[in-house]
Design a protein around this motif. Structure first.
Motif, PDB file in Angstrom:
ATOM      1  N   UNK A 234      19.700   5.462  41.348  1.00  0.00           N
ATOM      2  CA  UNK A 234      20.134   6.488  42.301  1.00  0.00           C
ATOM      3  C   UNK A 234      20.236   7.826  41.584  1.00  0.00           C
ATOM      4  N   UNK A 235      19.956   8.875  42.332  1.00  0.00           N
ATOM      5  CA  UNK A 235      20.040  10.221  41.781  1.00  0.00           C
ATOM      6  C   UNK A 235      21.453  10.748  41.955  1.00  0.00           C
ATOM      7  N   UNK A 236      21.918  11.505  40.969  1.00  0.00           N
ATOM      8  CA  UNK A 236      23.242  12.116  41.088  1.00  0.00           C
ATOM      9  C   UNK A 236      23.182  13.273  42.075  1.00  0.00           C
ATOM     10  N   UNK A 237      24.342  13.651  42.582  1.00  0.00           N
ATOM     11  CA  UNK A 237      24.410  14.682  43.620  1.00  0.00           C
ATOM     12  C   UNK A 237      24.040  16.067  43.147  1.00  0.00           C
ATOM     13  N   UNK A 238      24.025  16.300  41.811  1.00  0.00           N
ATOM     14  CA  UNK A 238      23.755  17.649  41.312  1.00  0.00           C
ATOM     15  C   UNK A 238      22.273  17.887  41.010  1.00  0.00           C
TER      16      UNK A 238
END
Length: 444
Positions: A234-238
């Motif tokens: 999963x990709x981080x929110x930033x």
């Protein structure tokens, strides 16, 4: 039958016959002549009292023993599997496995056990530990170096998350992540120069080109290039541009580029691009491209083919640009001339070496099937697994069943102005090799 139960039954029969000799405990007809004490107190004062107490004690002992055995058996049968899978791997437990007595175990059993747990045999494991130990010692880590390396290899091999690994090793997840980042960084930096090298030495270059010629019938081939999207959990929110990480297969990823030799050993690895980047762009951003374009890499082996000077070259599919040092197929669907189609088939046979090397990489280090580390640490984790893959290939570790990837899709890249001279040189080299191969095959 249980001996305590037989004793209990014998005592009951003995007691009953003593109290009422005219009746049998096994008789179904009540005895009319049966006599019994008139009260409990008279029974206790009779000569049968000691035997009665002994019998009661035997019954209670049997019940207690049976209940304990049943409980123990049930607990053992229900908890044994979970114990094997959830028992924490403490430092002492690991030390018991890795002390000197392990060398007394049959090598194939010992190495099979270590491959199952850590992805490589015990001798290769000790090699990794010995090479990393000086650097790990400098970090003031409170855990032994071999234990830390074993934990990280277990995670890379099985694809465990930091949380799952923490449970298995009785550590905090943040500490598991910290140790994983440290060990993968050391593998990707300190061990990379030793185990991932461009074949520039005369001996290695000759061995590589000869092996590829035996495989493809094409002279002076020294490697095969391929790209692969490494799925990110999963990709981080930033992340500023999430869509850039979306691969052509529909999942978030980072892009791996490798060049492999005939032994499926990587001699160049690059992880610099998001998964949505095309292979040609990734190549042009790589250090290898800049070194080959600038002439920094010198391959001292030139062959004359049909009047053309053919230097060592690598091969790739139609997603890569045609260059003097990188040859690609004429067509992707077999619509060329007989000579061109023959060349394409030979080239793609050589390219399959890189495809199979990536399949082995992902089969051995399953964390790359669904990368569960932070995006900032993804590149070093991928490169670390490539270093470990090379160690396994050099040590001739058994090759697992290949991890299968979706069929490659893409189109030929455009030729920028800066590459036109390299393109034309590559095009004439490719045609000369195609004509030479077709002629040699026809004359047989």
């Amino acid at each position: 039958m249980d001996q305590s139960f037989l004793l209990m039954l014998s005592n009951l029969l003995h007691l009953h016959n003593h109290l009422d000799p005219t009746a049998s405990l096994l008789s179904t007809t009540p005895s009319s002549t049966s006599t019994s004490p008139s009260s409990p107190s008279s029974l206790l004062s009779s000569s049968a009292a000691p035997l009665l107490f002994f019998t009661i004690a035997t019954v209670l002992s049997y019940i207690t023993t049976t209940a304990a055995a049943t409980s123990s058996s049930t607990t053992s049968s229900t908890s044994s599997p979970s114990t094997t899978t959830t028992t924490p791997i403490s430092v002492s437990a690991f030390r018991a496995l890795s002390t000197d007595h392990i060398w007394s175990i049959e090598p194939h059993l010992r190495d099979s056990q270590w491959r199952s747990s850590y992805g490589l045999s015990y001798p290769v494991f000790t090699t990794v530990v010995d090479k990393l130990k000086p650097y790990i010692s400098q970090s003031n880590l409170s855990l032994p170096s071999d234990y830390a390396v074993a934990m990280v290899l277990s995670r890379l091999c099985h694809g465990y998350s930091a949380k799952t690994t923490a449970k298995r090793y009785s550590l905090e997840p943040y500490l598991v992540s910290k140790i994983t980042n440290m060990v993968t960084r050391l593998l990707a930096t300190k061990l990379y120069p030793e185990f991932i090298k461009i074949p520039v030495s005369r001996r290695r270059l000759y061995e590589t080109t000869q092996a590829f010629e035996e495989l493809t019938k094409l002279p002076n081939m020294c490697g095969a290039i391929d790209g692969n999207a490494i799925r990110v959990n999963k990709l981080s929110g930033d992340v500023q541009n999430p869509s850039a990480y979306r691969s052509r297969y529909g999942y978030d990823s980072v892009l791996l580029q490798v060049v492999a030799d005939h032994k499926k050993i990587f001699w160049d690895v690059c992880v610099k691009a998001a998964g949505g980047t095309d292979d040609a762009t990734h190549l042009r951003d790589s250090l290898l491209y800049n070194r080959l374009i600038s002439g920094d890499v010198v391959w001292d082996k030139v062959m004359n083919v049909k009047g053309h000077h053919v230097r060592p070259y690598i091969v790739g599919d139609w997603c890569y640009p045609m260059l003097s040092f990188l040859l690609t197929p004429f067509t992707w669907n077999g619509t060329g001339s007989p000579a061109q189609n023959t060349f394409d088939a030979a080239l793609m046979k050589g390219r399959m070496v890189a495809v199979e090397a990536i399949g082995l990489l992902k089969a051995r280090w399953r964390i790359l099937q669904d990368l569960n580390v932070g995006l900032n640490h993804a590149p070093q984790t991928v490169v670390a697994c490539c270093v470990l893959h090379n160690l396994c290939q050099i040590a001739r570790e058994p090759e697992p069943e290949l991890w299968k990837e979706p069929e490659e899709m893409g189109h030929s890249p455009r030729v920028p102005e800066s590459e036109k001279s390299y393109y034309y040189f590559g095009e004439t080299t490719r045609q000369a090799l195609a004509d030479d191969l077709h002629q040699r095959l026809q004359s047989r």
